[in-house]
Design a protein around this motif. Structure first.
Motif, PDB file in Angstrom:
ATOM      1  N   THR A   1     -40.353 -22.533 -27.435  1.00  0.00           N
ATOM      2  CA  THR A   1     -40.310 -22.812 -28.862  1.00  0.00           C
ATOM      3  C   THR A   1     -39.969 -24.282 -29.094  1.00  0.00           C
ATOM      4  O   THR A   1     -38.862 -24.720 -28.805  1.00  0.00           O
ATOM      5  CB  THR A   1     -39.279 -21.917 -29.578  1.00  0.00           C
ATOM      6  N   GLU A   2     -40.917 -25.031 -29.599  1.00  0.00           N
ATOM      7  CA  GLU A   2     -40.710 -26.454 -29.879  1.00  0.00           C
ATOM      8  C   GLU A   2     -40.177 -26.681 -31.289  1.00  0.00           C
ATOM      9  O   GLU A   2     -39.466 -27.654 -31.541  1.00  0.00           O
ATOM     10  CB  GLU A   2     -42.022 -27.226 -29.717  1.00  0.00           C
ATOM     11  N   ARG A   3     -40.559 -25.806 -32.194  1.00  0.00           N
ATOM     12  CA  ARG A   3     -40.129 -25.971 -33.584  1.00  0.00           C
ATOM     13  C   ARG A   3     -39.988 -24.601 -34.218  1.00  0.00           C
ATOM     14  O   ARG A   3     -40.826 -23.728 -34.038  1.00  0.00           O
ATOM     15  CB  ARG A   3     -41.155 -26.804 -34.358  1.00  0.00           C
ATOM     16  N   ASP A   4     -38.925 -24.415 -34.943  1.00  0.00           N
ATOM     17  CA  ASP A   4     -38.681 -23.161 -35.655  1.00  0.00           C
ATOM     18  C   ASP A   4     -37.900 -23.505 -36.914  1.00  0.00           C
ATOM     19  O   ASP A   4     -36.686 -23.688 -36.869  1.00  0.00           O
ATOM     20  CB  ASP A   4     -37.901 -22.177 -34.772  1.00  0.00           C
ATOM     21  N   GLU A   5     -38.610 -23.612 -38.003  1.00  0.00           N
ATOM     22  CA  GLU A   5     -38.022 -24.107 -39.250  1.00  0.00           C
ATOM     23  C   GLU A   5     -38.103 -23.046 -40.347  1.00  0.00           C
ATOM     24  O   GLU A   5     -39.176 -22.492 -40.607  1.00  0.00           O
ATOM     25  CB  GLU A   5     -38.745 -25.376 -39.697  1.00  0.00           C
TER      26      GLU A   5
END
Length: 285
Positions: A197-201
């Protein structure tokens, strides 16, 4: 045309928009229906920013491409993009957009993502993105297919809402807004898959104003117009009106509870849904 596609097409026609996804209501956008296209374009720009830069050999896959508006914009920017569309009427609209690009090599797969001929296109994509289409696809199938379709180090962008732990709590607005996978279960499935997971916004608060804007439109425009039309038909054609009520009464009541209860609000959305922007990177084997 199934009921899901009908709802999307009617929404597009009633709202007069090119996109079928929610908007991103940043602070400088006034919360009114006329600004929905602006908010939707902000959403598109946010999603596009997660994709790899345009370069020779870079190829994307748009899963559940809707009317093809995002696809069209990406082609205009120089991307090579294939698309998946299981809906016949929406596929027709996509085909019309693609006519503007006679030299493009876009492949439009008119099927569900689950039925995509994976073997034919395995390892061909640098990025796959789901713009509010992930909720309709079995999560395990989506992640498994993506592993096969992506090039080494390729990415998935998911922009969609998930069910919170309050979904199904029996509250007065529970089930008013359908759709979405359980967020906790999704995280477990991602952990078990070869993705980082590189980004979780969490962008729920920027998306939820859609519900207030659309609820205002439903309650103050569509509902009064529908009641006026119903009264007219009942007075002019009482037998037809009686028969329609007899045959369709339960369906009309269900639609009324879902869309015209006044409960399809931002507050309801934030209680039962969590909208996330995620970027997952396929790990090297």
């Amino acid at each position: 045309m199934d009921s899901r596609e009908l709802g999307l097409v009617l929404g597009q026609q009633l709202l007069g928009v090119d996109d079928l996804h929610y908007g991103l209501w940043e602070d400088d956008i006034e919360r009114k229906l006329a600004n929905l296209p602006i908010a939707q374009q902000r959403y598109t720009e946010m999603l596009a920013a997660t994709l790899p830069a345009v370069a020779e050999g870079v190829r994307l896959l748009d899963v559940g491409c809707g009317t093809g508006h995002i696809l069209e914009q990406l082609l205009e920017r120089g991307y090579s993009v294939d698309a998946v569309s299981p809906a016949p009427e929406l596929s027709r609209q996509v085909g019309e957009r693609l006519e503007r690009f006679p030299d493009n090599d876009t492949r439009l797969f008119q099927c569900r993502f689950e039925d995509l001929p994976v073997e034919e296109v395995a390892g061909q994509y640098d990025a796959i993105f789901f713009s509010e289409s992930f909720q309709y696809i079995d999560t395990e199938t989506a992640l498994t297919h993506a592993q096969q379709l992506l090039k080494p180090g390729g990415s998935i962008t998911i922009c969609d809402f998930f069910k919170t732990d309050k979904s199904g709590d029996g509250g007065p607005a529970d089930q008013i807004i359908g759709g979405g996978h359980r967020l906790e279960r999704f995280y477990l499935q991602v952990e078990a898959a070869p993705f980082e997971t590189e980004r979780d916004e969490d962008i729920t608060s920027l998306v939820s104003p859609n519900m207030d804007v659309l609820n205002d439109f439903l309650m103050n425009t569509i509902k009064p117009a529908g009641l006026t039309l119903g009264e007219y038909l009942q007075g002019r054609y009482p037998k037809t009106g009686w028969l329609a009520k007899r045959l369709m009464g339960k369906k009309f009541a269900k639609l009324g509870r879902k869309y015209f209860s006044g409960k399809r609000t931002g507050e309801t959305f934030e209680r039962y849904k969590n909208y996330r922007l995620l970027v997952l990177r396929l790990q090297s084997s």
